[in-house]
Scaffold this active site. Sequence first.
Site, mmCIF file in Angstrom:
data_model
loop_
_atom_site.group_PDB
_atom_site.id
_atom_site.type_symbol
_atom_site.label_atom_id
_atom_site.label_comp_id
_atom_site.label_asym_id
_atom_site.label_seq_id
_atom_site.Cartn_x
_atom_site.Cartn_y
_atom_site.Cartn_z
ATOM 1 C CD GLU A 1 -5.000 6.863 0.683
ATOM 2 O OE1 GLU A 1 -4.830 5.640 0.517
ATOM 3 O OE2 GLU A 1 -4.362 7.525 1.514
ATOM 4 C CG HIS B 1 -1.780 1.184 1.385
ATOM 5 N ND1 HIS B 1 -3.107 1.193 1.024
ATOM 6 C CD2 HIS B 1 -1.533 2.432 1.873
ATOM 7 C CE1 HIS B 1 -3.635 2.377 1.269
ATOM 8 N NE2 HIS B 1 -2.691 3.156 1.789
ATOM 9 C CD GLU B 2 1.562 3.607 3.703
ATOM 10 O OE1 GLU B 2 1.778 4.674 3.090
ATOM 11 O OE2 GLU B 2 0.540 3.416 4.389
ATOM 12 C CG HIS C 1 0.362 6.364 -0.593
ATOM 13 N ND1 HIS C 1 -0.620 7.152 -1.144
ATOM 14 C CD2 HIS C 1 -0.240 5.701 0.440
ATOM 15 C CE1 HIS C 1 -1.749 6.984 -0.489
ATOM 16 N NE2 HIS C 1 -1.548 6.103 0.469
#
Length: 491
Positions: A295, A259-260, A263
Amino acid sequence: MFSKDKNIQRLLESAHELSDVSSVSAVLAWDQEVYMPPKGGPTRAKQMSTMAAVFHHNLLNLKIPNIKSKNIYDQALVRELKNLQTKATKIPSKLVKDISEAASLAQQSWQRAKQKKNFGLFVPSLEKILKLKIQAAKLLKNNNQTLYDVMLDEFEPGLTEKQIDVVFSALKPKLIDLAKRLKVLTQNADSKIINKKYNLLAQRKFGLKIASDMGYDLQAGRLDKSAHPFTITFANNDVRITTWENETDIRPSLFAIIHESGHALYEQGVDPRLDRLQIGEGGGLGGGIGMAMHESQSRLWENIIGRSGWFWKTYFPQAKQAFKALQAINRQEFVKAVNVVRPSLVRVEADEVTYGLHIMIRYEIEKDLIAGKIKVRDLPKIWNAKYQEYLGVTPKNDAEGVLQDIHWSHGAFGYFPTYLLGTLISAQLWNKMPKTTDLKVLREWLRKNIHQHGRVYTTDELLKKITGESLNPKYFLDYLEKKFRKLYKFS
């Protein structure tokens, strides 16, 4: 890129200096959450307050010329800086300092309260930061906005609660219905992988391998541990991510890293000519458009790609080599295990179907909190009641309930809705992306179509440019139906 106009070149120099001050503040914030010793907290809050005042002063004194340029980068630079300056002129320097200091102290208070599972320890800090943020919102508010609209604008420019209400109210019953159907079908699908032993160092190594394959440049970033996973940008060539640890389940840390990294790819993928133009919280041209598009990138990599069957054709053999706990399970069982649909307590570990309900709970609470309809001290009771109503589960303690997220300690009211909006955008983008299992091809498509542009376009402009339409939740619902029908053979 930018024109050679002398006024634009002078403005760029000033913008670069603003960005440098902003990045110094970001380093202090990163260190506070990763390495700072506990006793450093009070002084760190003062340091961050001082830096916020310096940034505010420099922004107020920025000379922005009236330029009639046809260059889209010139136009975007002037637009973004004018927007930042207009807001800054409405907020007194003392309030800027007070908010920064209160947020720093509140983050430290939240961390202690979460460790002790006691919301009461956090109440005074949260009440203070809430009061200050409302005070600022009242100064920024125009006649067409609610106070919550002002807070939304900080994370997704132009977004209003009316727009969110339309999307969420239509989506809610469909997610609840799908969750009920899939809860039964996916029951116990992860029983073979939970409560096992997963070496923390091996988890980190495996997660970094995937992040690197995604394209996360570790020469321009790093992975650390924090109380809540996050990504922070100091420059396009210095984008850092964090994760958390769980020795008995491979999923929390792994999917936090993916997820990160989503980003981070966005920030590292911005055109280098826009570097040193990351200004403040989501300002300037050097970062992502807004948190909804941001996101969309993290949720796309974490879920649509990272939980897919085709992704694990490559990575499951590597996972079996890294973790003895997976030796007795086959790939199809593992894919089902990372796609269980189950009402749960923790947002960041929620499945794709129920995740939206976690966001809706936070959204409803935030709106009422900002409107003064509920009190901070009543949040645990309200939180628990909504979790029981929406998901049929009740937290055993404040740490797995109202204290699980860091956002309110930062004063980040209005951030949560962007997670779900980003999730919807991710499916809409996926519908247009190349049908390939080559991660490099997927990353380069995202870089070409989204990342490189920074904040030159608005979210809606870019979404229309790529997909031909504004936000459309249909793509997300279609994606869920197709995916889980194939995986679990439901009708």
